[in-house]
Motif scaffolding. Structure first.
Motif, PDB file in Angstrom:
ATOM      1  N   CYS A 118       0.828  -1.198   0.000  1.00 44.97           N
ATOM      2  CA  CYS A 118       0.000   0.000   0.000  1.00 44.97           C
ATOM      3  C   CYS A 118       0.867   1.254   0.000  1.00 44.97           C
ATOM      4  N   LEU A 119       0.282   2.334  -0.500  1.00 48.25           N
ATOM      5  CA  LEU A 119       0.956   3.618  -0.609  1.00 48.25           C
ATOM      6  C   LEU A 119       0.194   4.644   0.212  1.00 48.25           C
ATOM      7  N   ASP A 120       0.911   5.452   0.992  1.00 48.03           N
ATOM      8  CA  ASP A 120       0.310   6.529   1.769  1.00 48.03           C
ATOM      9  C   ASP A 120       0.770   7.875   1.217  1.00 48.03           C
ATOM     10  N   VAL A 121      -0.172   8.768   0.982  1.00 51.37           N
ATOM     11  CA  VAL A 121       0.120  10.147   0.591  1.00 51.37           C
ATOM     12  C   VAL A 121      -0.658  11.041   1.545  1.00 51.37           C
ATOM     13  N   GLN A 122       0.060  11.818   2.366  1.00 48.38           N
ATOM     14  CA  GLN A 122      -0.614  12.587   3.413  1.00 48.38           C
ATOM     15  C   GLN A 122      -0.096  14.020   3.484  1.00 48.38           C
ATOM     16  N   TYR A 123      -1.020  14.932   3.696  1.00 48.45           N
ATOM     17  CA  TYR A 123      -0.688  16.311   4.053  1.00 48.45           C
ATOM     18  C   TYR A 123      -0.365  16.329   5.541  1.00 48.45           C
ATOM     19  N   ALA A 124       0.638  17.109   5.940  1.00 53.81           N
ATOM     20  CA  ALA A 124       1.032  17.186   7.346  1.00 53.81           C
ATOM     21  C   ALA A 124       1.079  18.646   7.794  1.00 53.81           C
ATOM     22  N   LEU A 125       0.394  18.924   8.876  1.00 57.73           N
ATOM     23  CA  LEU A 125       0.435  20.242   9.506  1.00 57.73           C
ATOM     24  C   LEU A 125       1.098  20.055  10.866  1.00 57.73           C
ATOM     25  N   GLY A 126       2.303  20.604  11.029  1.00 59.26           N
ATOM     26  CA  GLY A 126       3.003  20.332  12.279  1.00 59.26           C
ATOM     27  C   GLY A 126       4.056  21.359  12.628  1.00 59.26           C
ATOM     28  N   ASP A 146      19.540  26.750  28.280  1.00 53.73           N
ATOM     29  CA  ASP A 146      18.555  25.995  29.057  1.00 53.73           C
ATOM     30  C   ASP A 146      17.185  26.571  28.723  1.00 53.73           C
ATOM     31  N   GLU A 147      16.543  25.994  27.722  1.00 48.36           N
ATOM     32  CA  GLU A 147      15.306  26.583  27.222  1.00 48.36           C
ATOM     33  C   GLU A 147      14.440  25.553  26.529  1.00 48.36           C
ATOM     34  N   THR A 148      13.184  25.910  26.359  1.00 46.17           N
ATOM     35  CA  THR A 148      12.237  25.143  25.555  1.00 46.17           C
ATOM     36  C   THR A 148      11.696  26.084  24.488  1.00 46.17           C
ATOM     37  N   GLU A 149      11.860  25.701  23.237  1.00 50.70           N
ATOM     38  CA  GLU A 149      11.490  26.589  22.135  1.00 50.70           C
ATOM     39  C   GLU A 149      10.765  25.809  21.053  1.00 50.70           C
ATOM     40  N   SER A 150       9.740  26.438  20.474  1.00 56.12           N
ATOM     41  CA  SER A 150       8.956  25.794  19.417  1.00 56.12           C
ATOM     42  C   SER A 150       9.085  26.563  18.114  1.00 56.12           C
ATOM     43  N   THR A 151       9.090  25.826  17.017  1.00 52.17           N
ATOM     44  CA  THR A 151       9.085  26.440  15.697  1.00 52.17           C
ATOM     45  C   THR A 151       7.669  26.906  15.369  1.00 52.17           C
ATOM     46  N   GLY A 152       7.522  27.604  14.254  1.00 45.07           N
ATOM     47  CA  GLY A 152       6.189  27.918  13.766  1.00 45.07           C
ATOM     48  C   GLY A 152       5.559  26.681  13.137  1.00 45.07           C
ATOM     49  N   TRP A 153       4.271  26.780  12.825  1.00 40.58           N
ATOM     50  CA  TRP A 153       3.582  25.664  12.171  1.00 40.58           C
ATOM     51  C   TRP A 153       3.954  25.638  10.694  1.00 40.58           C
ATOM     52  N   GLY A 154       4.191  24.445  10.181  1.00 38.15           N
ATOM     53  CA  GLY A 154       4.561  24.280   8.786  1.00 38.15           C
ATOM     54  C   GLY A 154       3.644  23.305   8.073  1.00 38.15           C
ATOM     55  N   ASN A 155       3.488  23.505   6.767  1.00 32.10           N
ATOM     56  CA  ASN A 155       2.684  22.617   5.933  1.00 32.10           C
ATOM     57  C   ASN A 155       3.616  21.728   5.129  1.00 32.10           C
ATOM     58  N   GLY A 156       3.568  20.437   5.371  1.00 28.89           N
ATOM     59  CA  GLY A 156       4.447  19.512   4.669  1.00 28.89           C
ATOM     60  C   GLY A 156       3.694  18.287   4.188  1.00 28.89           C
ATOM     61  N   PHE A 157       4.415  17.178   4.074  1.00 30.67           N
ATOM     62  CA  PHE A 157       3.794  15.952   3.582  1.00 30.67           C
ATOM     63  C   PHE A 157       4.517  14.732   4.136  1.00 30.67           C
ATOM     64  N   VAL A 158       3.814  13.608   4.072  1.00 30.29           N
ATOM     65  CA  VAL A 158       4.377  12.306   4.416  1.00 30.29           C
ATOM     66  C   VAL A 158       4.071  11.362   3.259  1.00 30.29           C
ATOM     67  N   LEU A 159       5.108  10.743   2.707  1.00 28.90           N
ATOM     68  CA  LEU A 159       4.955   9.737   1.662  1.00 28.90           C
ATOM     69  C   LEU A 159       5.421   8.402   2.216  1.00 28.90           C
ATOM     70  N   GLY A 160       4.587   7.377   2.082  1.00 28.86           N
ATOM     71  CA  GLY A 160       4.929   6.090   2.678  1.00 28.86           C
ATOM     72  C   GLY A 160       4.664   4.908   1.768  1.00 28.86           C
ATOM     73  N   LEU A 161       5.437   3.858   1.990  1.00 32.02           N
ATOM     74  CA  LEU A 161       5.272   2.574   1.313  1.00 32.02           C
ATOM     75  C   LEU A 161       5.244   1.504   2.401  1.00 32.02           C
ATOM     76  N   ALA A 162       4.245   0.621   2.348  1.00 33.92           N
ATOM     77  CA  ALA A 162       4.103  -0.368   3.416  1.00 33.92           C
ATOM     78  C   ALA A 162       3.593  -1.682   2.856  1.00 33.92           C
ATOM     79  N   TYR A 163       3.752  -2.727   3.673  1.00 38.01           N
ATOM     80  CA  TYR A 163       3.116  -4.008   3.350  1.00 38.01           C
ATOM     81  C   TYR A 163       2.225  -4.382   4.519  1.00 38.01           C
TER      82      TYR A 163
END
Length: 201
Positions: A118-126, A146-163
Protein backbone atom coordinates in the motif's frame (compact mmCIF):
# COMPACT_ATOMS: atom_id res chain seq x y z
CA UNK A 1 -2.71 31.08 15.87
CA UNK A 2 -3.62 28.74 13.01
CA UNK A 3 -5.24 30.31 9.98
CA UNK A 4 -8.52 29.05 8.54
CA UNK A 5 -6.62 27.76 5.53
CA UNK A 6 -4.37 25.57 7.66
CA UNK A 7 -7.22 23.86 9.51
CA UNK A 8 -9.63 23.61 6.58
CA UNK A 9 -8.33 20.26 5.28
CA UNK A 10 -8.67 18.36 8.59
CA UNK A 11 -12.21 19.74 9.03
CA UNK A 12 -13.14 18.54 5.54
CA UNK A 13 -11.83 15.06 6.29
CA UNK A 14 -13.72 14.86 9.58
CA UNK A 15 -16.88 15.85 7.73
CA UNK A 16 -16.36 13.17 5.10
CA UNK A 17 -15.78 10.53 7.77
CA UNK A 18 -19.19 11.31 9.26
CA UNK A 19 -21.02 10.43 6.03
CA UNK A 20 -21.40 6.66 6.11
CA UNK A 21 -22.76 6.55 2.54
CA UNK A 22 -19.23 6.93 1.20
CA UNK A 23 -18.19 3.60 2.65
CA UNK A 24 -21.29 1.67 1.57
CA UNK A 25 -20.59 -2.07 1.57
CA UNK A 26 -17.03 -1.42 2.74
CA UNK A 27 -17.99 0.16 6.08
CA UNK A 28 -16.75 -2.96 7.91
CA UNK A 29 -13.24 -2.05 6.73
CA UNK A 30 -13.09 1.05 8.95
CA UNK A 31 -9.98 0.60 11.07
CA UNK A 32 -7.50 2.23 13.42
CA UNK A 33 -3.77 1.60 13.56
CA UNK A 34 -0.88 2.34 15.87
CA UNK A 35 2.77 2.38 14.81
CA UNK A 36 6.20 2.69 16.36
CA UNK A 37 9.60 2.69 14.72
CA UNK A 38 13.01 4.28 14.38
CA UNK A 39 14.65 6.44 11.80
CA UNK A 40 16.92 9.24 10.66
CA UNK A 41 16.51 13.02 10.99
CA UNK A 42 18.03 15.79 8.84
CA UNK A 43 17.59 19.38 10.02
CA UNK A 44 17.70 22.26 7.57
CA UNK A 45 18.48 24.99 10.11
CA UNK A 46 22.20 25.56 10.79
CA UNK A 47 21.25 26.78 14.28
CA UNK A 48 19.56 23.47 15.06
CA UNK A 49 22.55 21.52 13.73
CA UNK A 50 24.93 23.64 15.88
CA UNK A 51 22.84 22.92 18.97
CA UNK A 52 22.84 19.20 18.25
CA UNK A 53 26.61 19.10 17.71
CA UNK A 54 27.13 20.87 21.06
CA UNK A 55 25.67 17.94 23.02
CA UNK A 56 27.88 14.86 23.63
CA UNK A 57 26.32 11.98 21.70
CA UNK A 58 26.99 9.31 24.34
CA UNK A 59 23.34 8.36 23.91
CA UNK A 60 21.13 8.94 20.89
CA UNK A 61 17.74 7.65 19.82
CA UNK A 62 15.23 8.68 17.15
CA UNK A 63 11.75 7.18 17.49
CA UNK A 64 8.62 7.52 15.37
CA UNK A 65 5.13 7.03 16.83
CA UNK A 66 1.89 7.33 14.88
CA UNK A 67 -1.84 6.81 15.17
CA UNK A 68 -4.10 6.69 12.13
CA UNK A 69 -7.81 6.30 11.41
CA UNK A 70 -8.68 4.70 8.05
CA UNK A 71 -12.04 5.22 6.36
CA UNK A 72 -12.81 3.20 3.20
CA UNK A 73 -14.03 4.87 0.04
CA UNK A 74 -13.61 1.66 -1.93
CA UNK A 75 -12.06 -1.75 -1.28
CA UNK A 76 -8.54 -0.47 -2.05
CA UNK A 77 -8.84 3.28 -1.33
CA UNK A 78 -8.99 4.80 2.15
CA UNK A 79 -9.15 8.30 3.56
CA UNK A 80 -6.73 8.67 6.48
CA UNK A 81 -6.38 11.09 9.36
CA UNK A 82 -4.23 10.94 12.46
CA UNK A 83 -1.08 12.02 14.22
CA UNK A 84 2.61 11.50 13.51
CA UNK A 85 5.44 12.13 15.98
CA UNK A 86 9.23 11.96 15.76
CA UNK A 87 11.26 12.03 18.99
CA UNK A 88 14.98 12.82 18.61
CA UNK A 89 16.84 12.52 21.95
CA UNK A 90 20.58 13.07 22.44
CA UNK A 91 22.28 13.24 25.82
CA UNK A 92 25.56 12.76 27.63
CA UNK A 93 27.78 14.34 30.26
CA UNK A 94 24.81 15.88 32.07
CA UNK A 95 23.66 17.71 28.93
CA UNK A 96 20.77 16.94 26.61
CA UNK A 97 18.65 18.08 23.70
CA UNK A 98 15.24 16.57 22.91
CA UNK A 99 13.54 17.51 19.63
CA UNK A 100 9.88 16.57 19.29
CA UNK A 101 8.24 16.89 15.87
CA UNK A 102 4.45 16.48 15.96
CA UNK A 103 1.93 16.70 13.14
CA UNK A 104 -1.70 16.23 12.23
CA UNK A 105 -1.80 14.19 9.02
CA UNK A 106 -4.61 13.64 6.51
CA UNK A 107 -4.61 12.00 3.10
CA UNK A 108 -5.12 8.74 1.27
CA UNK A 109 -3.99 5.12 1.39
CA UNK A 110 -4.15 3.09 -1.81
CA UNK A 111 -3.71 -0.66 -2.31
CA UNK A 112 -2.64 -1.17 -5.97
CA UNK A 113 -3.85 -4.81 -6.04
CA UNK A 114 -0.36 -6.19 -5.28
CA UNK A 115 -1.14 -8.24 -2.20
CA UNK A 116 -0.89 -6.12 0.94
CA UNK A 117 1.35 -3.50 -0.64
CA UNK A 118 0.00 0.00 0.00
CA UNK A 119 0.96 3.62 -0.61
CA UNK A 120 0.31 6.53 1.77
CA UNK A 121 0.12 10.15 0.59
CA UNK A 122 -0.61 12.59 3.41
CA UNK A 123 -0.69 16.31 4.05
CA UNK A 124 1.03 17.19 7.35
CA UNK A 125 0.44 20.24 9.51
CA UNK A 126 3.00 20.33 12.28
CA UNK A 127 5.77 21.97 14.22
CA UNK A 128 8.74 21.03 16.41
CA UNK A 129 9.44 21.74 20.09
CA UNK A 130 13.04 21.57 21.36
CA UNK A 131 14.00 20.97 24.99
CA UNK A 132 17.62 22.07 25.53
CA UNK A 133 20.07 22.00 28.43
CA UNK A 134 23.75 22.25 27.43
CA UNK A 135 26.76 24.54 27.10
CA UNK A 136 27.96 26.01 23.79
CA UNK A 137 30.88 28.20 22.83
CA UNK A 138 29.82 31.48 21.17
CA UNK A 139 32.31 34.21 20.24
CA UNK A 140 34.92 32.69 22.53
CA UNK A 141 32.57 32.56 25.52
CA UNK A 142 30.78 29.59 27.07
CA UNK A 143 27.03 30.09 27.06
CA UNK A 144 24.55 27.92 28.94
CA UNK A 145 21.47 27.08 26.86
CA UNK A 146 18.55 26.00 29.06
CA UNK A 147 15.31 26.58 27.22
CA UNK A 148 12.24 25.14 25.56
CA UNK A 149 11.49 26.59 22.13
CA UNK A 150 8.96 25.79 19.42
CA UNK A 151 9.09 26.44 15.70
CA UNK A 152 6.19 27.92 13.77
CA UNK A 153 3.58 25.66 12.17
CA UNK A 154 4.56 24.28 8.79
CA UNK A 155 2.68 22.62 5.93
CA UNK A 156 4.45 19.51 4.67
CA UNK A 157 3.79 15.95 3.58
CA UNK A 158 4.38 12.31 4.42
CA UNK A 159 4.96 9.74 1.66
CA UNK A 160 4.93 6.09 2.68
CA UNK A 161 5.27 2.57 1.31
CA UNK A 162 4.10 -0.37 3.42
CA UNK A 163 3.12 -4.01 3.35
CA UNK A 164 -0.08 -4.83 5.22
CA UNK A 165 -0.15 -8.49 6.26
CA UNK A 166 -3.77 -8.08 7.44
CA UNK A 167 -5.10 -7.08 4.00
CA UNK A 168 -6.40 -10.55 3.08
CA UNK A 169 -7.52 -11.56 6.55
CA UNK A 170 -9.89 -10.34 9.24
CA UNK A 171 -7.37 -11.20 11.93
CA UNK A 172 -5.01 -8.70 13.51
CA UNK A 173 -1.68 -8.74 11.66
CA UNK A 174 1.31 -6.38 11.45
CA UNK A 175 2.32 -3.84 8.84
CA UNK A 176 5.86 -2.89 7.91
CA UNK A 177 6.18 0.70 6.73
CA UNK A 178 8.83 3.05 5.39
CA UNK A 179 8.05 6.75 5.03
CA UNK A 180 9.57 10.12 4.27
CA UNK A 181 8.28 13.14 6.20
CA UNK A 182 9.10 16.64 4.92
CA UNK A 183 8.20 19.70 7.01
CA UNK A 184 9.21 23.28 6.08
CA UNK A 185 10.47 25.52 8.92
CA UNK A 186 10.44 29.03 7.46
CA UNK A 187 13.68 29.36 5.50
CA UNK A 188 14.62 25.70 5.97
CA UNK A 189 13.04 22.25 6.05
CA UNK A 190 13.33 19.17 8.24
CA UNK A 191 13.32 15.68 6.74
CA UNK A 192 12.72 12.37 8.49
CA UNK A 193 13.10 8.81 7.21
CA UNK A 194 11.25 6.27 9.36
CA UNK A 195 10.96 2.49 9.40
CA UNK A 196 7.89 1.49 11.42
CA UNK A 197 6.04 -1.53 12.72
CA UNK A 198 2.25 -0.97 12.79
CA UNK A 199 -0.78 -2.87 14.07
CA UNK A 200 -4.23 -2.31 12.58
CA UNK A 201 -7.31 -3.01 14.68
Amino acid sequence: MLSVKKILLPIVFFSVFSISAFSGEFKDNISFELGIGAGFASYGSSGTRDYISAVPDDHKIILNASALFLYPLEKRIFLTIGFDNVFDARWGGGEHIFLWDYSIVAGFRVYPNLGGLCLDVQYALGRRTDFCDFEISMNGETVIIDETESTGWGNGFVLGLAYDFSYHTKFIAPELSFNWKHIPRGNSSDNYLNLSFRIKI
